[in-house]
Motif scaffolding. Structure first.
Motif, mmCIF file in Angstrom:
data_model
loop_
_atom_site.group_PDB
_atom_site.id
_atom_site.type_symbol
_atom_site.label_atom_id
_atom_site.label_comp_id
_atom_site.label_asym_id
_atom_site.label_seq_id
_atom_site.Cartn_x
_atom_site.Cartn_y
_atom_site.Cartn_z
ATOM 1 N N LEU A 78 10.219 4.888 -11.581
ATOM 2 C CA LEU A 78 9.173 4.750 -12.595
ATOM 3 C C LEU A 78 7.917 4.158 -11.983
ATOM 4 O O LEU A 78 6.797 4.603 -12.265
ATOM 5 C CB LEU A 78 9.668 3.897 -13.759
ATOM 6 N N LEU A 79 8.080 3.153 -11.128
ATOM 7 C CA LEU A 79 6.937 2.529 -10.455
ATOM 8 C C LEU A 79 6.128 3.573 -9.692
ATOM 9 O O LEU A 79 4.897 3.650 -9.830
ATOM 10 C CB LEU A 79 7.432 1.440 -9.503
ATOM 11 N N ASP A 137 2.313 4.956 -10.445
ATOM 12 C CA ASP A 137 1.300 4.916 -9.391
ATOM 13 C C ASP A 137 0.675 6.294 -9.173
ATOM 14 O O ASP A 137 -0.550 6.428 -9.049
ATOM 15 C CB ASP A 137 1.924 4.443 -8.075
ATOM 16 N N ASP A 138 1.513 7.316 -9.104
ATOM 17 C CA ASP A 138 1.006 8.673 -8.887
ATOM 18 C C ASP A 138 0.084 9.093 -10.029
ATOM 19 O O ASP A 138 -0.951 9.746 -9.807
ATOM 20 C CB ASP A 138 2.162 9.664 -8.765
ATOM 21 N N ALA A 139 0.464 8.743 -11.261
ATOM 22 C CA ALA A 139 -0.360 9.108 -12.417
ATOM 23 C C ALA A 139 -1.712 8.388 -12.371
ATOM 24 O O ALA A 139 -2.758 9.003 -12.643
ATOM 25 C CB ALA A 139 0.377 8.772 -13.709
ATOM 26 N N PHE A 196 4.586 -4.306 -9.365
ATOM 27 C CA PHE A 196 3.332 -3.924 -10.003
ATOM 28 C C PHE A 196 2.811 -2.626 -9.406
ATOM 29 O O PHE A 196 2.901 -2.390 -8.206
ATOM 30 C CB PHE A 196 2.273 -5.012 -9.825
ATOM 31 N N THR A 197 2.247 -1.823 -10.286
ATOM 32 C CA THR A 197 1.548 -0.638 -9.834
ATOM 33 C C THR A 197 0.246 -1.051 -9.147
ATOM 34 O O THR A 197 -0.153 -2.221 -9.165
ATOM 35 C CB THR A 197 1.174 0.259 -11.020
ATOM 36 N N GLN A 199 12.060 -4.491 -11.490
ATOM 37 C CA GLN A 199 12.257 -4.346 -10.046
ATOM 38 C C GLN A 199 13.317 -3.305 -9.687
ATOM 39 O O GLN A 199 13.336 -2.792 -8.561
ATOM 40 C CB GLN A 199 12.610 -5.707 -9.435
ATOM 41 N N ASP A 200 14.187 -2.956 -10.628
ATOM 42 C CA ASP A 200 15.214 -1.950 -10.367
ATOM 43 C C ASP A 200 14.710 -0.515 -10.527
ATOM 44 O O ASP A 200 15.382 0.421 -10.084
ATOM 45 C CB ASP A 200 16.408 -2.141 -11.318
#
Length: 256
Positions: A203-204, A208-210, A88-89, A198-199
């Protein structure tokens, strides 16, 4: 960074078509509400076009596991059980839960629900909350496209005595129907996040950064106030969860 997605250039989002305003709802083919607005803002940061498709609630995580979508983004409380099936983000909001009843009923607290039938969405945090009320009869409803209208109609008919759901969803329902009212709110402050396979750690981190950028720019607060004007934007809570240099915040992992 060349992010890997199901369809290059697009973020494929598993969601549901049921009306959960002000968080998310459909008008024609267009998704409106806080979550879709945040999704569009996040995708604009990452150079993606968001694409939603309708998935039954119980199939969210099997669909993600099968890599038929990039994310699950539909009112997903971050729980320990769900974290076994997805990453999760950081949250894009924290939310309370509430109990809705018929206006004429003398129900104002959890103690007033003893021996009564309490409905809620199956496999949700809402039903977990209902179980904490003590000696109540739990009535689960499956997460189909019409689940909220079905739960509200069951409450109106008296098939259930109370309905537990996210506070914002129930406030919206009570505004429409004067025969229903919020009995009480439980300040659970549950964080909602984007579930990612989870892979797909790249992207996660990018999501988060966005989200962090949107918070720091004030854009997330702007979107919140457009859809949820009656609630203060939880900037202090969200600031605790922000990621720094791509690292997952240890306090966040423990809190969820």
């Amino acid at each position: 960074m060349n992010l890997k997605t199901v369809k290059p250039g697009y973020l494929t989002i598993a969601a549901s078509n049921f009306d959960a305003r002000p968080m998310t709802y459909l008008e024609g083919e267009t998704r409106l509400g806080y979550e879709p607005d945040v999704a569009r803002a996040v995708c604009a940061k990452l150079g993606f076009e968001p694409v939603w498709f309708n998935v039954p609630w119980v199939d969210f995580y099997p669909t993600l596991a099968a890599k038929q979508c990039d994310v699950v983004w539909f009112n997903q409380a971050i729980t320990e059980e769900r974290r076994t099936r997805a990453n999760f983000t950081q949250p894009y909001g924290v939310f309370d839960e509430a109990v809705l009843v018929q206006t004429k009923r003398n129900i104002y607290s959890a103690a007033d629900l003893v021996g009564l039938r309490v409905g809620g969405l199956a496999t949700s945090t809402n039903l977990q909350l209902a179980e904490s009320f003590g000696d109540v009869e739990i009535v689960p409803f499956p997460g189909n496209d019409h689940v909220l209208p079905e739960m509200l109609e069951a409450l109106r008919r008296g098939d259930i005595d109370a309905l537990v759901d996210d506070e914002l969803v129930l406030i919206a329902a009570a505004k429409i129907d004067p025969n229903l009212r919020i009995a009480f709110t439980v300040p659970t402050q549950i964080p909602f996040g984007i579930a990612v396979h989870q892979d797909n750690l790249d992207l996660l981190r990018s999501l988060d950064d966005a989200l962090t950028a949107l918070i720091q720019e004030g854009k997330l607060a702007e979107l919140w106030h457009c859809s949820i004007p009656e609630k203060e934007f939880p900037i202090q809570l969200l600031s605790r969860y922000q990621c720094t240099n791509g690292d997952r915040d240890e306090s966040y992992r423990k809190s969820t």
